[in-house]
Structure formats: C-alpha cells, structure tokens
Write an enzyme that holds these catalytic residues in place. Structure first.
Site, PDB file in Angstrom:
ATOM      1  N   ASP A   3      48.286 -37.353 -54.064  1.00 46.10           N
ATOM      2  CA  ASP A   3      49.166 -36.410 -53.376  1.00 46.10           C
ATOM      3  C   ASP A   3      48.652 -34.981 -53.477  1.00 46.10           C
ATOM      4  O   ASP A   3      47.702 -34.689 -54.212  1.00 46.10           O
ATOM      5  CB  ASP A   3      50.577 -36.479 -53.980  1.00 46.10           C
ATOM      6  CG  ASP A   3      51.341 -37.712 -53.533  1.00 46.10           C
ATOM      7  OD1 ASP A   3      50.928 -38.342 -52.546  1.00 46.10           O
ATOM      8  OD2 ASP A   3      52.353 -38.046 -54.174  1.00 46.10           O
TER       9      ASP A   3
ATOM     10  N   LYS B 161      51.605 -34.450 -48.583  1.00 49.30           N
ATOM     11  CA  LYS B 161      52.605 -33.973 -47.628  1.00 49.30           C
ATOM     12  C   LYS B 161      52.869 -32.503 -47.930  1.00 49.30           C
ATOM     13  O   LYS B 161      53.427 -32.169 -48.963  1.00 49.30           O
ATOM     14  CB  LYS B 161      53.909 -34.763 -47.771  1.00 49.30           C
ATOM     15  CG  LYS B 161      53.821 -36.237 -47.404  1.00 49.30           C
ATOM     16  CD  LYS B 161      55.193 -36.895 -47.564  1.00 49.30           C
ATOM     17  CE  LYS B 161      55.183 -38.336 -47.075  1.00 49.30           C
ATOM     18  NZ  LYS B 161      54.350 -39.206 -47.911  1.00 49.30           N
TER      19      LYS B 161
ATOM     20  N   MET C 284      62.321 -29.143 -54.796  1.00 54.75           N
ATOM     21  CA  MET C 284      62.075 -29.048 -53.354  1.00 54.75           C
ATOM     22  C   MET C 284      63.190 -28.278 -52.649  1.00 54.75           C
ATOM     23  O   MET C 284      63.626 -28.651 -51.557  1.00 54.75           O
ATOM     24  CB  MET C 284      61.925 -30.442 -52.737  1.00 54.75           C
ATOM     25  CG  MET C 284      60.801 -31.255 -53.339  1.00 54.75           C
ATOM     26  SD  MET C 284      60.677 -32.933 -52.671  1.00 54.75           S
ATOM     27  CE  MET C 284      62.163 -33.679 -53.354  1.00 54.75           C
TER      28      MET C 284
END
Length: 241
Positions: free
Chosen positions: A35, A57, A170
C-alpha cells in the site's frame, strides 16, 4: 501447486515498528503487494528477484479497486508463490484485510495474518498522548472519518459516542463536518481538546493541538493534509500538566 498469501501489518510508519514476524515474511516473499502508507524502507528487505506490486490508494491519484487487488493476490498465489500483502498499520483496522481473506477462501488459497501496530494507538502515543489515563479517560473508541460511499446508511455518529477518548482515522479531509458532529455530542463542547497528528511516527511528524472551537481554523492555517490521526478528549493535554 497453490502458494500462500500472508497479510502483514507494516505498522504506523516508522519501519522499525514492524514486528519481527512481519519482517521475516517480507524477506521470504516471492511477491510483495503493498500500500501507499507503508515505509518504502521495508521493501529494501525483499529478497533478490522478488516482484514488488504497488496497489496504493491516494486521493488525486489512480486508486486500485479492491476487486483488482483481490485478483492480483489470487493469481499470484495460484502461480505457487508466497505472496505478502503488506498493509499500513494493522490489516484489519480499516485495512480491508477481511475482504481479501474472504476472496482467498473463495478460491481455497491458504493464508496467514501477521498483526501490525495500528496507527490509532501508536501515533498518539509517540505524540505524547496516551489514549487512556487514570481519572481522565477509562475508555476510547476508534472510528473512520470517511465511510464507504456505497453503504446504505451511516454507521458512525459522533454526536452519540460516549467514550472518553475518540480517535478518528482518515478524517482530515472531512474535519469541519466531523467537528460539527462532535459539537452536537452532550459530552463535548467548544473547549474539548483536540489534536491532529500527521505523518505520525516518522521524521515528518507534525502535531497541531487546539479545541473543537478552533481546530478547524488552526488546521487551515497550518495547511494540514492527510494522512493523519485526530484525537479528541482530555488526554490530549494530560501529559503537559
């Protein structure tokens, strides 16, 4: 011969915070699927000839769909390879590790999970913020600040959470919205301490402290951007007293 997939938690950012078992898996892997939030220094431990596949991402960049990542894991394992799925933090804390395992089970592919230190705990700790502290906070909860867009109904309601400490992952992009929700919580008010920690556990770590009343303006002034961890509650300042 079918290979194996190992989900490895890379930890919160500092490469030295990976587990011994996780590092061993990296060294033995034929393929590493990684990631964006992992320390790239960990890839230096890959054996010669190992295939490195980036599936990160990040906002504003091409993001791999979960279905694409699942397909890579299945295909590489069916080639008989040892595949390490290297994920930031812990594989199961907002890391979609469960979704990947369900796909592996569907194809009868052996798998293993190696836990990682989640940023939800490690990042505040290394910013001198304990999530619990006797007589100040005896409970904490960890929530996402960005729920899946395809969910039928909202599951995180900050106006109703009763934990002494709230950790939001997040959530920086939605900071103003989250703060407004928190101000509707009877347990919070404009004087409730808040900390935002970006690039936690790394040399680029930044800590911005304020209250629910002023943290949005402070974040704008300091041009705070993801990735980051938000901590809400009296523990934010407890070690400064």
């Amino acid at each position: 011969m079918t290979g194996k997939v190992i989900l490895v938690g890379a930890g919160p950012g500092d490469p030295e915070l990976i587990t011994v078992k996780g590092l061993k898996a990296i060294k033995e892997a034929d393929v590493i699927v990684y990631d964006s939030l992992i320390s790239k220094d960990l890839l230096n431990y890959a054996k010669e000839g190992a295939e490195l596949i980036y599936v990160g991402k990040r906002k504003g960049q091409h993001s791999f769909k979960q279905e694409e990542i699942n397909k890579i894991l299945v295909e590489k394992a069916k080639e008989g390879k040892i595949v390490v799925r290297l994920k930031g933090g812990d594989p199961f804390i907002f890391g979609r590790g469960g979704e990947e395992i369900l796909e592996l089970k569907k194809h009868n592919i052996p798998y293993e999970v190696i836990p990682g230190i989640t940023s939800a705990i490690a990042v505040p700790e290394l910013a001198n913020i304990p999530l619990t502290h006797r007589k100040v906070a005896t409970s904490f909860t960890v929530v996402t600040g960005h729920e899946a867009e395809d969910k039928k109904e909202k599951q995180v309601d900050l106006s109703k959470l009763n934990a002494d400490t709230i950790v939001i992952l997040m959530g920086i992009t939605n900071l103003e919205k989250l703060v407004n929700e928190l101000l509707q919580n009877p347990k919070r008010n404009k004087d409730t301490p808040v900390a935002i920690i970006t690039n936690g556990t790394t040399k680029n770590q930044r800590v911005i402290k304020g209250t629910l009343g002023d943290i949005v303006e402070k974040a704008k002034k300091e041009k705070i951007s993801p990735p980051g961890v938000i901590v809400v509650g009296d523990v934010v300042n407890v070690l400064e007293k």
